[in-house]
Design a protein around this motif. Structure first.
Motif, PDB file in Angstrom:
ATOM      1  N   ARG A  13     -40.746  40.647 -16.637  1.00  0.00           N
ATOM      2  CA  ARG A  13     -40.904  40.190 -18.017  1.00  0.00           C
ATOM      3  C   ARG A  13     -41.661  41.279 -18.783  1.00  0.00           C
ATOM      4  NH1 ARG A  13     -43.559  34.363 -18.012  1.00  0.00           N
ATOM      5  NH2 ARG A  13     -43.480  34.826 -20.223  1.00  0.00           N
ATOM      6  N   PRO A  14     -41.448  41.371 -20.094  1.00  0.00           N
ATOM      7  CA  PRO A  14     -42.169  42.388 -20.869  1.00  0.00           C
ATOM      8  C   PRO A  14     -43.680  42.246 -20.722  1.00  0.00           C
ATOM      9  CG  PRO A  14     -40.408  41.427 -22.177  1.00  0.00           C
ATOM     10  CD  PRO A  14     -40.506  40.614 -20.914  1.00  0.00           C
ATOM     11  N   ARG A  15     -44.347  43.362 -20.478  1.00  0.00           N
ATOM     12  CA  ARG A  15     -45.795  43.464 -20.371  1.00  0.00           C
ATOM     13  C   ARG A  15     -46.372  42.667 -19.191  1.00  0.00           C
ATOM     14  NH1 ARG A  15     -47.851  46.252 -24.398  1.00  0.00           N
ATOM     15  NH2 ARG A  15     -49.941  45.382 -24.240  1.00  0.00           N
ATOM     16  N   TRP A  16     -45.574  42.447 -18.162  1.00  0.00           N
ATOM     17  CA  TRP A  16     -46.011  41.722 -16.970  1.00  0.00           C
ATOM     18  C   TRP A  16     -46.097  42.627 -15.751  1.00  0.00           C
ATOM     19  CZ3 TRP A  16     -46.047  36.355 -15.047  1.00  0.00           C
ATOM     20  CH2 TRP A  16     -46.337  35.435 -16.048  1.00  0.00           C
ATOM     21  N   GLU A  17     -45.986  43.929 -15.924  1.00  0.00           N
ATOM     22  CA  GLU A  17     -45.948  44.841 -14.780  1.00  0.00           C
ATOM     23  C   GLU A  17     -47.187  44.697 -13.897  1.00  0.00           C
ATOM     24  OE1 GLU A  17     -44.031  46.697 -18.442  1.00  0.00           O
ATOM     25  OE2 GLU A  17     -45.996  45.853 -17.998  1.00  0.00           O
ATOM     26  N   LYS A  18     -48.373  44.757 -14.489  1.00  0.00           N
ATOM     27  CA  LYS A  18     -49.620  44.661 -13.707  1.00  0.00           C
ATOM     28  C   LYS A  18     -49.779  43.272 -13.093  1.00  0.00           C
ATOM     29  CE  LYS A  18     -52.314  47.599 -16.713  1.00  0.00           C
ATOM     30  NZ  LYS A  18     -53.653  47.789 -17.286  1.00  0.00           N
ATOM     31  N   LYS A  19     -49.388  42.226 -13.827  1.00  0.00           N
ATOM     32  CA  LYS A  19     -49.479  40.867 -13.297  1.00  0.00           C
ATOM     33  C   LYS A  19     -48.574  40.701 -12.083  1.00  0.00           C
ATOM     34  CE  LYS A  19     -50.300  38.911 -17.846  1.00  0.00           C
ATOM     35  NZ  LYS A  19     -49.632  38.288 -18.973  1.00  0.00           N
ATOM     36  N   SER A  56     -41.664  47.389 -17.912  1.00  0.00           N
ATOM     37  CA  SER A  56     -40.870  46.304 -17.318  1.00  0.00           C
ATOM     38  C   SER A  56     -40.326  46.611 -15.925  1.00  0.00           C
ATOM     39  CB  SER A  56     -39.719  45.895 -18.241  1.00  0.00           C
ATOM     40  OG  SER A  56     -40.239  45.335 -19.423  1.00  0.00           O
ATOM     41  N   TYR A  57     -40.931  47.573 -15.209  1.00  0.00           N
ATOM     42  CA  TYR A  57     -40.483  47.870 -13.848  1.00  0.00           C
ATOM     43  C   TYR A  57     -41.664  48.002 -12.897  1.00  0.00           C
ATOM     44  CZ  TYR A  57     -35.985  48.838 -15.950  1.00  0.00           C
ATOM     45  OH  TYR A  57     -34.812  48.721 -16.641  1.00  0.00           O
ATOM     46  N   VAL A  58     -41.474  47.495 -11.678  1.00  0.00           N
ATOM     47  CA  VAL A  58     -42.426  47.649 -10.582  1.00  0.00           C
ATOM     48  C   VAL A  58     -41.586  47.978  -9.347  1.00  0.00           C
ATOM     49  CG1 VAL A  58     -44.082  46.439  -9.092  1.00  0.00           C
ATOM     50  CG2 VAL A  58     -44.108  46.037 -11.555  1.00  0.00           C
ATOM     51  N   PHE A  59     -42.115  48.838  -8.490  1.00  0.00           N
ATOM     52  CA  PHE A  59     -41.435  49.182  -7.248  1.00  0.00           C
ATOM     53  C   PHE A  59     -41.962  48.305  -6.124  1.00  0.00           C
ATOM     54  CE2 PHE A  59     -41.597  53.118  -9.781  1.00  0.00           C
ATOM     55  CZ  PHE A  59     -40.235  53.331  -9.929  1.00  0.00           C
ATOM     56  N   VAL A  60     -41.059  47.863  -5.242  1.00  0.00           N
ATOM     57  CA  VAL A  60     -41.443  47.035  -4.102  1.00  0.00           C
ATOM     58  C   VAL A  60     -40.827  47.621  -2.840  1.00  0.00           C
ATOM     59  CG1 VAL A  60     -41.712  44.888  -5.408  1.00  0.00           C
ATOM     60  CG2 VAL A  60     -39.500  45.452  -4.419  1.00  0.00           C
ATOM     61  N   ARG A  61     -41.547  47.475  -1.730  1.00  0.00           N
ATOM     62  CA  ARG A  61     -41.016  47.930  -0.439  1.00  0.00           C
ATOM     63  C   ARG A  61     -40.826  46.701   0.426  1.00  0.00           C
ATOM     64  NH1 ARG A  61     -43.563  52.176   3.859  1.00  0.00           N
ATOM     65  NH2 ARG A  61     -41.572  52.706   4.791  1.00  0.00           N
TER      66      ARG A  61
END
Length: 135
Positions: A13-19, A56-61
């Motif tokens: 979601r917009p502006r939810w990267e850190k959350k 709007s992006y986060v990387f996951v492993r």
């Protein structure tokens, strides 16, 4: 069962990267939200703040079996797909981003059209003034 884990990008979601990164960390899901140290000016002060480099992006492993669980995480809209499958990101690419952000602050992303066979010149970093061709 010990499945191979790969890096993927999730769209938030917009502006939810850190959350989202915080929720994933609390759920023991390896993640990386590249943060850019940016100087902000207010009427009464100047301050450095950490902002997501990629909005709007986060990387996951994760392993393939964990993909469906990601969609249940509050704030994640979907995985990023390439050719109909979740796009795998090489670990070397994640390392490059981490190393780059450890060396530079106040980074600005700029969209520019780049085409195959374009000639390019590096203007900063270890390869400054080197020239090459896009392949």
């Amino acid at each position: 069962m010990n499945e191979n884990k790969n890096w993927y990008a999730v769209y938030t979601r917009p502006r939810w990267e850190k959350k989202v990164a915080g929720i994933l960390s609390r759920n023991n899901v390896e993640n990386y939200c590249p943060l850019n140290k940016v100087r902000r000016q207010w009427s009464d002060r100047k301050k450095f703040v950490l902002e997501p480099l990629f909005t709007s992006y986060v990387f996951v492993r994760v392993s393939e079996s964990e993909h469906s669980e990601l969609k249940k995480v509050d704030g994640i809209i979907n995985m990023v797909y390439w050719l109909g499958k979740p796009a795998v990101i090489r670990e070397a690419e994640i390392d490059i981003i981490k190393n780059f952000l450890s060396e530079f602050i106040n980074v600005k992303l700029e969209k520019r059209p780049i085409y195959i066979n374009d000639k390019v010149r590096v203007i900063g970093g270890a390869l400054t003034e080197m020239e090459g061709q896009v392949i």
